[in-house]
Design a protein around this motif. Structure first.
Motif, PDB file in Angstrom:
ATOM      1  N   ASN A 109      21.008  40.738  14.016  1.00  0.00           N
ATOM      2  CA  ASN A 109      19.549  40.732  13.851  1.00  0.00           C
ATOM      3  C   ASN A 109      18.877  41.427  15.039  1.00  0.00           C
ATOM      4  O   ASN A 109      19.535  41.783  16.018  1.00  0.00           O
ATOM      5  N   GLY A 110      17.561  41.582  14.939  1.00  0.00           N
ATOM      6  CA  GLY A 110      16.812  42.244  16.002  1.00  0.00           C
ATOM      7  C   GLY A 110      16.802  41.435  17.287  1.00  0.00           C
ATOM      8  O   GLY A 110      16.837  42.003  18.389  1.00  0.00           O
ATOM      9  N   THR A 111      16.751  40.125  17.143  1.00  0.00           N
ATOM     10  CA  THR A 111      16.763  39.235  18.310  1.00  0.00           C
ATOM     11  C   THR A 111      17.998  39.499  19.161  1.00  0.00           C
ATOM     12  O   THR A 111      17.913  39.648  20.385  1.00  0.00           O
ATOM     13  N   PHE A 136       6.087  39.254  18.636  1.00  0.00           N
ATOM     14  CA  PHE A 136       6.905  38.213  18.048  1.00  0.00           C
ATOM     15  C   PHE A 136       7.710  37.544  19.163  1.00  0.00           C
ATOM     16  O   PHE A 136       8.071  38.188  20.148  1.00  0.00           O
ATOM     17  N   ASP A 207      11.366  47.533  22.157  1.00  0.00           N
ATOM     18  CA  ASP A 207      11.439  46.646  20.999  1.00  0.00           C
ATOM     19  C   ASP A 207      10.764  47.391  19.852  1.00  0.00           C
ATOM     20  O   ASP A 207       9.544  47.378  19.700  1.00  0.00           O
ATOM     21  N   CYS A 209      11.441  46.757  16.762  1.00  0.00           N
ATOM     22  CA  CYS A 209      11.764  45.908  15.603  1.00  0.00           C
ATOM     23  C   CYS A 209      10.712  45.991  14.500  1.00  0.00           C
ATOM     24  O   CYS A 209      10.910  45.478  13.400  1.00  0.00           O
ATOM     25  N   GLN A 210       9.556  46.608  14.793  1.00  0.00           N
ATOM     26  CA  GLN A 210       8.551  46.883  13.752  1.00  0.00           C
ATOM     27  C   GLN A 210       8.237  48.374  13.702  1.00  0.00           C
ATOM     28  O   GLN A 210       7.249  48.774  13.109  1.00  0.00           O
ATOM     29  N   SER A 231      14.980  45.776  13.821  1.00  0.00           N
ATOM     30  CA  SER A 231      15.273  44.617  12.966  1.00  0.00           C
ATOM     31  C   SER A 231      15.222  45.034  11.503  1.00  0.00           C
ATOM     32  O   SER A 231      14.374  45.837  11.105  1.00  0.00           O
ATOM     33  N   LYS A 236      10.754  42.921   6.947  1.00  0.00           N
ATOM     34  CA  LYS A 236      10.536  44.173   7.674  1.00  0.00           C
ATOM     35  C   LYS A 236      10.515  45.371   6.724  1.00  0.00           C
ATOM     36  O   LYS A 236      11.052  45.304   5.629  1.00  0.00           O
TER      37      LYS A 236
HETATM   38  C1  LIG Z   1      11.288  40.755  13.808  1.00  0.00           C
HETATM   39  C2  LIG Z   1      11.147  41.070  15.224  1.00  0.00           C
HETATM   40  C3  LIG Z   1      12.130  40.783  16.164  1.00  0.00           C
HETATM   41  C4  LIG Z   1      13.372  40.020  15.823  1.00  0.00           C
HETATM   42  O1  LIG Z   1      14.100  40.534  14.762  1.00  0.00           O
HETATM   43  P1  LIG Z   1      14.996  39.544  13.874  1.00  0.00           P
HETATM   44  O2  LIG Z   1      15.812  40.490  13.053  1.00  0.00           O
HETATM   45  O3  LIG Z   1      14.074  38.704  13.054  1.00  0.00           O
HETATM   46  O4  LIG Z   1      15.816  38.749  14.790  1.00  0.00           O
HETATM   47  C5  LIG Z   1      11.921  41.146  17.474  1.00  0.00           C
HETATM   48  N1  LIG Z   1      10.788  41.742  17.869  1.00  0.00           N
HETATM   49  C6  LIG Z   1       9.801  42.028  17.000  1.00  0.00           C
HETATM   50  C7  LIG Z   1       8.568  42.702  17.493  1.00  0.00           C
HETATM   51  C8  LIG Z   1       9.936  41.674  15.655  1.00  0.00           C
HETATM   52  O5  LIG Z   1       8.949  41.923  14.810  1.00  0.00           O
END
Ligand SMILES: *Cc1c(COP(=O)(O)O)cnc(C)c1O
Length: 460
Positions: A109-111, A136, A207, A209-210, A231, A236
């Motif tokens: 995952n992104g985390t 997030f 980051d 992730c978005q 992520s 997403k």
């Molecule tokens: C969703 C998200 C994460 C974490 O991603 P996961 O796949 O849910 O673990 C980290 N940072 C941001 C900004 C996100 O939107």
């Protein structure tokens, strides 16, 4: 990004929606009859009028087409090879190519993409890491997870991003890295941030992730820093259900990440003497073959969806920007494309007869527009103090660095506070996959609320 030839005045817009727009509205199925259009549509749905969008007909998310999307997934299922193998390799190759990075490693995952990146850059105990409070939770918890202390840089409320002008005043001898978060899918000003990082010799982990496919001067976000994290969680824009990725041009770093995500087993430059066994401490964060097969199917539509979101976002922006009290996002001048995980604007209640943001959101939802007030203030949440009070932090840090009152004071972010508690409004990304006509009708719904703000305010 700007569609300046698309300017229409507010009056033209209203005229179009109330007279000429009837056909289009009927085509949308939003308004069933002409009488309804001329009378009930002027009454807010929250006060018993017809909603602008009576049925929840927004594009559903995630998109899945059995005809085109299931072939490779079925092959994986029937092959019995479900653990990481050639389909994951293929997805990583394609993601690296898509983003324009030399290497890509998928993780669960992104985390954990963030956790792993910080760990393998040896960002940890004793270090401070600069981050935005408007994000997030995982952007911040990854810092604490590695034993470092998050330092919050207030936002530029126009762009919703970490304000580069406020970074330098937060740098101390402990500062080790910056985590720019391309929040809501709008790029940070990476050119500014990279200059500051270079000047102060700081690491940069993006980051993203978005931020799938968002660009600054045609370079994809995630490729500016040493590492970029993505992520693929269900909500997403690039949805696998769960999944994440690290991209980088640094081979040694990527070899370390690979090894770490695979129990610490030797990989590439992470190799000990023959027979020496496992070289580094690792964990297990591998993606599965069926996740990668879903990812490859989704990747095929990401470019087109991203284009649609960009076209509709700038059209919606154009349609609402002249409504008093509505301030849509601003993109930095160097942004050539955004990802639009959300469509954000700032709401000023003074221009809506003092109607609270919560009531405005309720009224907009009643019109059938999926929306929310967004993030809460991260820099004031209890997880921070609890981390400071943990046995490990007490053991590794000198007492004065864990003075929580001073920390809170130094990490106040008044502009973020305003965004979180009063101003921010988000419209969901799937709305941007709808028609241009729907964008006009969202603007119409907002106008309707504004005109009736007095009445809505009185309703409890
Ligand atoms: C969703 C998200 C994460 C974490 O991603 P996961 O796949 O849910 O673990 C980290 N940072 C941001 C900004 C996100 O939107």
């Amino acid at each position: 990004m700007k569609s300046s030839n698309n300017k229409q005045t507010r009056r033209e817009f209203i005229k179009k929606n109330s007279v000429m727009g009837t056909g289009a509205l009927l085509g949308l199925g939003a308004i069933k009859s002409l009488e309804a259009k001329t009378t009930a549509t002027t009454i807010p749905a929250l006060l018993g009028g017809h909603p602008v969008f009576p049925s929840s007909s927004w594009p559903s998310w995630p998109v899945w087409n059995p005809q085109t999307d299931e072939k490779q997934l079925l092959e994986v299922m029937r092959s019995g090879v479900w653990s990481r193998s050639h389909v994951v390799d293929e997805f990583e190759k394609q993601w690296a190519k898509t983003i324009g990075a030399k290497r890509c490693l998928t993780v669960v995952n992104g985390t954990n993409a963030l956790n792993t990146s910080l760990a393998q850059l040896e960002i940890g105990w004793g270090d401070e890491v600069l981050v935005t409070p408007y994000t997030f939770i995982a952007s911040v918890s990854s810092i604490l997870f590695n034993g470092a202390i998050p330092i919050f840089v207030d936002v530029d409320p126009e762009t919703f991003q970490m304000d580069p002008a406020k970074i330098e005043e937060k740098i101390t001898p402990h500062t080790k890295a910056i985590i720019p978060v391309h929040i809501l899918g709008l790029p940070c000003d990476m050119e500014e941030i990279m200059q500051i990082a270079k000047k102060h010799n700081l690491l940069v982990v993006e980051d993203a992730c978005q931020g799938w496919l968002a660009e600054i001067n045609h370079q994809k976000v995630g490729t500016f820093g040493t590492a970029g994290c993505f992520s693929f969680q269900n909500s997403k824009n690039m949805a696998i259900g769960e999944g994440g990725a690290i991209v980088s041009n640094d081979d040694t770093f990527m070899d370390r990440c690979y090894s770490y995500h695979n129990y610490g087993n030797p990989y590439g430059s992470v190799a000990g003497e023959i027979g020496a066994g496992t070289v580094m401490v690792g964990t297990k964060l591998r993606l599965t073959e069926y996740q990668a097969a879903i990812g490859l199917a989704q990747l095929k539509r990401l470019e087109e969806e991203t284009q649609t979101r960009n076209v509709n976002a700038s059209y919606l922006k154009e349609n609402i920007k002249d409504i008093p009290g509505i301030e849509p996002y601003r993109l930095y001048d160097n942004v050539t494309r955004a990802a639009f995980h959300l469509f954000p604007f700032r709401y000023q209640k003074d221009m809506f007869k003092g109607l609270s943001r919560e009531k405005f959101l309720e009224a907009l939802r009643a019109e059938g527009v999926p929306c929310s007030g967004g993030y809460k203030e991260l820099n004031k949440m209890p997880f921070l103090e609890n981390a400071f009070n943990s046995r490990f932090f007490k053991k590794f840090y000198q007492k004065e660095r864990l003075d929580y009152n001073r920390y809170t004071e130094e990490n106040m972010c008044p502009l973020n506070e305003k965004l979180c508690n009063e101003q921010a409004v988000w419209i969901s990304q799937n709305v941007l996959l709808s028609s241009k006509n729907d964008m006009e009708n969202i603007a119409y719904a907002i106008e309707k609320i504004r005109k009736n703000a007095d009445h809505i305010k009185q309703k409890n």
